[in-house]
Design an enzyme around this catalytic site. Sequence first.
Site, PDB file in Angstrom:
ATOM      1  N   ILE A  14       0.744  -1.077   0.173  1.00  0.00           N
ATOM      2  CA  ILE A  14       0.089   0.073   0.096  1.00  0.00           C
ATOM      3  C   ILE A  14       0.731   1.138   0.030  1.00  0.00           C
ATOM      4  O   ILE A  14       0.501   2.343  -0.762  1.00  0.00           O
ATOM      5  CB  ILE A  14      -0.947  -0.086   1.105  1.00  0.00           C
ATOM      6  CG1 ILE A  14      -1.724  -0.985   1.277  1.00  0.00           C
ATOM      7  CG2 ILE A  14      -1.957   1.205   1.482  1.00  0.00           C
ATOM      8  CD1 ILE A  14      -2.661  -1.373  -0.110  1.00  0.00           C
ATOM      9  N   LYS A 126      -6.875  -1.264  10.123  1.00  0.00           N
ATOM     10  CA  LYS A 126      -8.268  -1.550  10.512  1.00  0.00           C
ATOM     11  C   LYS A 126      -7.907  -1.454  12.142  1.00  0.00           C
ATOM     12  O   LYS A 126      -8.814  -1.073  12.890  1.00  0.00           O
ATOM     13  CB  LYS A 126      -8.807  -2.644  10.280  1.00  0.00           C
ATOM     14  CG  LYS A 126      -9.317  -2.837   8.811  1.00  0.00           C
ATOM     15  CD  LYS A 126      -9.763  -4.144   8.364  1.00  0.00           C
ATOM     16  CE  LYS A 126      -8.741  -4.986   7.924  1.00  0.00           C
ATOM     17  NZ  LYS A 126      -7.927  -4.666   6.854  1.00  0.00           N
ATOM     18  N   GLU A 150     -10.248   6.253   5.920  1.00  0.00           N
ATOM     19  CA  GLU A 150     -11.264   5.907   4.789  1.00  0.00           C
ATOM     20  C   GLU A 150     -10.801   4.432   4.266  1.00  0.00           C
ATOM     21  O   GLU A 150     -11.761   3.782   3.813  1.00  0.00           O
ATOM     22  CB  GLU A 150     -11.293   6.846   3.830  1.00  0.00           C
ATOM     23  CG  GLU A 150     -12.353   6.742   2.492  1.00  0.00           C
ATOM     24  CD  GLU A 150     -13.740   6.736   3.272  1.00  0.00           C
ATOM     25  OE1 GLU A 150     -14.216   5.634   3.384  1.00  0.00           O
ATOM     26  OE2 GLU A 150     -14.402   7.801   3.561  1.00  0.00           O
ATOM     27  N   VAL A 153     -11.989   0.443   5.406  1.00  0.00           N
ATOM     28  CA  VAL A 153     -13.354  -0.516   5.064  1.00  0.00           C
ATOM     29  C   VAL A 153     -13.665  -0.217   3.510  1.00  0.00           C
ATOM     30  O   VAL A 153     -13.752   0.971   3.102  1.00  0.00           O
ATOM     31  CB  VAL A 153     -14.434  -0.104   5.903  1.00  0.00           C
ATOM     32  CG1 VAL A 153     -15.793  -1.025   5.590  1.00  0.00           C
ATOM     33  CG2 VAL A 153     -14.342  -0.318   7.316  1.00  0.00           C
ATOM     34  N   ASP A 221     -11.314 -10.718   9.405  1.00  0.00           N
ATOM     35  CA  ASP A 221     -11.093  -9.235   8.709  1.00  0.00           C
ATOM     36  C   ASP A 221     -12.676  -8.728   8.839  1.00  0.00           C
ATOM     37  O   ASP A 221     -12.440  -7.498   8.976  1.00  0.00           O
ATOM     38  CB  ASP A 221     -10.661  -9.399   7.018  1.00  0.00           C
ATOM     39  CG  ASP A 221     -10.788  -8.292   6.303  1.00  0.00           C
ATOM     40  OD1 ASP A 221      -9.632  -7.480   6.705  1.00  0.00           O
ATOM     41  OD2 ASP A 221     -11.629  -7.938   5.619  1.00  0.00           O
ATOM     42  N   LYS A 225     -13.804  -5.023  10.573  1.00  0.00           N
ATOM     43  CA  LYS A 225     -14.677  -3.810   9.513  1.00  0.00           C
ATOM     44  C   LYS A 225     -16.094  -3.521  10.201  1.00  0.00           C
ATOM     45  O   LYS A 225     -16.419  -2.396  10.469  1.00  0.00           O
ATOM     46  CB  LYS A 225     -14.689  -4.395   8.053  1.00  0.00           C
ATOM     47  CG  LYS A 225     -13.327  -4.423   7.498  1.00  0.00           C
ATOM     48  CD  LYS A 225     -13.581  -4.875   6.062  1.00  0.00           C
ATOM     49  CE  LYS A 225     -12.142  -4.773   5.587  1.00  0.00           C
ATOM     50  NZ  LYS A 225     -11.845  -5.568   3.985  1.00  0.00           N
TER      51      LYS A 225
HETATM   52  N1  LIG Z   1      -2.839  -4.908   0.663  1.00  0.00           N
HETATM   53  C1  LIG Z   1      -4.323  -4.334   0.717  1.00  0.00           C
HETATM   54  O1  LIG Z   1      -4.985  -4.544  -0.385  1.00  0.00           O
HETATM   55  C2  LIG Z   1      -4.899  -3.671   1.811  1.00  0.00           C
HETATM   56  C3  LIG Z   1      -6.276  -3.233   1.616  1.00  0.00           C
HETATM   57  C4  LIG Z   1      -6.620  -2.516   2.752  1.00  0.00           C
HETATM   58  C5  LIG Z   1      -6.097  -2.234   3.997  1.00  0.00           C
HETATM   59  N2  LIG Z   1      -4.765  -2.671   3.817  1.00  0.00           N
HETATM   60  C6  LIG Z   1      -3.946  -2.511   5.102  1.00  0.00           C
HETATM   61  O2  LIG Z   1      -2.964  -1.761   4.789  1.00  0.00           O
HETATM   62  C7  LIG Z   1      -1.858  -2.008   5.853  1.00  0.00           C
HETATM   63  C8  LIG Z   1      -0.522  -1.992   4.976  1.00  0.00           C
HETATM   64  O3  LIG Z   1      -0.891  -3.309   4.101  1.00  0.00           O
HETATM   65  P1  LIG Z   1       0.291  -3.601   2.949  1.00  0.00           P
HETATM   66  O4  LIG Z   1      -0.471  -4.562   2.234  1.00  0.00           O
HETATM   67  O5  LIG Z   1       1.027  -2.601   2.484  1.00  0.00           O
HETATM   68  O6  LIG Z   1       1.283  -4.400   3.953  1.00  0.00           O
HETATM   69  P2  LIG Z   1       2.663  -4.977   3.687  1.00  0.00           P
HETATM   70  O7  LIG Z   1       2.855  -5.384   2.224  1.00  0.00           O
HETATM   71  O8  LIG Z   1       2.963  -6.171   4.453  1.00  0.00           O
HETATM   72  O9  LIG Z   1       3.715  -3.829   4.117  1.00  0.00           O
HETATM   73  C9  LIG Z   1       3.915  -3.485   5.536  1.00  0.00           C
HETATM   74  C10 LIG Z   1       5.058  -2.497   5.634  1.00  0.00           C
HETATM   75  O10 LIG Z   1       5.083  -2.197   6.977  1.00  0.00           O
HETATM   76  C11 LIG Z   1       6.422  -2.485   7.341  1.00  0.00           C
HETATM   77  N3  LIG Z   1       6.137  -3.003   8.896  1.00  0.00           N
HETATM   78  C12 LIG Z   1       5.830  -4.183   9.447  1.00  0.00           C
HETATM   79  N4  LIG Z   1       5.673  -4.325  10.486  1.00  0.00           N
HETATM   80  C13 LIG Z   1       6.203  -2.996  10.884  1.00  0.00           C
HETATM   81  C14 LIG Z   1       6.270  -2.672  12.131  1.00  0.00           C
HETATM   82  N5  LIG Z   1       6.121  -3.295  13.534  1.00  0.00           N
HETATM   83  N6  LIG Z   1       6.753  -1.362  12.526  1.00  0.00           N
HETATM   84  C15 LIG Z   1       6.998  -0.593  11.466  1.00  0.00           C
HETATM   85  N7  LIG Z   1       7.023  -0.928  10.017  1.00  0.00           N
HETATM   86  C16 LIG Z   1       6.430  -2.227   9.783  1.00  0.00           C
HETATM   87  C17 LIG Z   1       6.940  -3.401   6.590  1.00  0.00           C
HETATM   88  O11 LIG Z   1       8.382  -3.308   6.708  1.00  0.00           O
HETATM   89  P3  LIG Z   1       9.416  -4.554   5.875  1.00  0.00           P
HETATM   90  O12 LIG Z   1       8.925  -4.921   4.595  1.00  0.00           O
HETATM   91  O13 LIG Z   1      10.676  -4.344   6.264  1.00  0.00           O
HETATM   92  O14 LIG Z   1       8.705  -5.722   7.105  1.00  0.00           O
HETATM   93  C18 LIG Z   1       6.429  -2.858   5.300  1.00  0.00           C
HETATM   94  O15 LIG Z   1       6.975  -1.903   4.776  1.00  0.00           O
HETATM   95  C19 LIG Z   1      -2.093  -3.010   6.710  1.00  0.00           C
HETATM   96  O16 LIG Z   1      -2.582  -2.744   7.859  1.00  0.00           O
HETATM   97  C20 LIG Z   1      -3.397  -3.722   5.748  1.00  0.00           C
HETATM   98  O17 LIG Z   1      -4.206  -4.386   6.596  1.00  0.00           O
HETATM   99  C21 LIG Z   1      -4.220  -3.440   2.929  1.00  0.00           C
END
Ligand SMILES: NC(=O)c1ccc[n+]([C@@H]2O[C@H](COP(=O)([O-])OP(=O)(O)OC[C@H]3O[C@@H](n4cnc5c(N)ncnc54)[C@H](OP(=O)(O)O)[C@@H]3O)[C@@H](O)[C@H]2O)c1
Length: 347
Positions: A14, A126, A150, A153, A221, A225
């Site tokens: 993201i 979330k 926003e 959800v 999940d 929400k």
């Molecule tokens: N992907 C989707 O489609 C989607 C949709 C809606 C909402 N979301 C929400 O958006 C958020 C991000 O999702 P994502 O898909 O981008 O996740 P992701 O690809 O796993 O990326 C997470 C990022 O956060 C870093 N990180 C992990 N643990 C951390 C910590 N304790 N402190 C500081 N940084 C940390 C990771 O660093 P490293 O890479 O170095 O480990 C990585 O840069 C999540 O809460 C997810 O539920 C995602």
Amino acid sequence: VKTYHLFLLGFGTIGRALSRLLQEKQPLLRDAYDVAFSVTAVVTRRHGVALGLGGLDPVELLRAGEAGGKIGKRMWEPAALANLLKESAADILVEITPTGRMTGEPAITNIRTALQSGAHAVTANKGPVAFAYRELRDLAERVGRRFLFEATVMDGTPVFSLQREALPAARIAGFRAVLNSTTNYLITQMETGMDFEEAVQQAQAVGIAETDPLADVDGWDAAFKVAALANVWMGATLTPQAVDRTGIGGLDPAAVRRARAEGRPYKLVCRAARTPDGIAASVRPEQIPLEDPLAAARGTATVLYLETDTLPGLIIGGTEPSPKTTAYGLLSDLLSIARGEGYPPNS
Ligand SMILES: NC(=O)c1ccc[n+]([C@@H]2O[C@H](COP(=O)([O-])OP(=O)(O)OC[C@H]3O[C@@H](n4cnc5c(N)ncnc54)[C@H](OP(=O)(O)O)[C@@H]3O)[C@@H](O)[C@H]2O)c1
């Protein structure tokens, strides 16, 4: 042009999608909104921290992020967040770390620190809205900053801003919704003849289901929400654990096929309603009639049916969720801050 300094806490799927969207929209934001967003800090857990007061180079960051390399020499120390916010002159924290399943941490602490340091906070995570909405809303109000979410959800589909901006003086009585794309996709695949395992493998192959699909399949999940919506819209103080939850793991694929053929398909239905005993909230597979608006959500689509005292049935939905649709939810929050600074209402 007013420039806002962004602090990206998390630079995974993201964070990178937001970085791309900001680049794509930069001319429009400048010309039509008189605003610019400059990323002055990026934090990852294992790939370092990048700081640059003049604005980090998005092309360089994306190159390093996508290659899985280090984005900076410094390592992330959670206790250093307040200092890093100051060093990067951050106006807005974008909290996009993984969701803490049991407590919503560490995102709640991160957002609290940002607000206390004088920054606004927006998130796609979330956890903070499902576990600590009231505390963070009140804190934001006290310090004159905004806390917006926003993207938590239905990705970028405007649900929280819809209620905040377009439903003045309406009281929300309850809602029914299909909020989890992965389980809706799995049910749709089972309707076409796949068994459960095949449907999961297929969803993983096309990038819809996570390697570990349990958070979706077990209804977690969706429960996050439901808690988030009920807390923000109905004054509830639910946690995901307090949502009455049944996942789709127990659904028999033959029964799913039969239900569709008989015109009463299964959906993983999310509900919240006011009762004399408080807010009742649930996530469970239910058969619904074809003419129900929830039945229109096939595959990865989502749909929300909102009941208010002034509009008995308002329907909003989204199709084709992707990192870009989530990034758009974050961008819309950033613009809400840029456009609304000066008038206080938190959502
Ligand atoms: N992907 C989707 O489609 C989607 C949709 C809606 C909402 N979301 C929400 O958006 C958020 C991000 O999702 P994502 O898909 O981008 O996740 P992701 O690809 O796993 O990326 C997470 C990022 O956060 C870093 N990180 C992990 N643990 C951390 C910590 N304790 N402190 C500081 N940084 C940390 C990771 O660093 P490293 O890479 O170095 O480990 C990585 O840069 C999540 O809460 C997810 O539920 C995602």
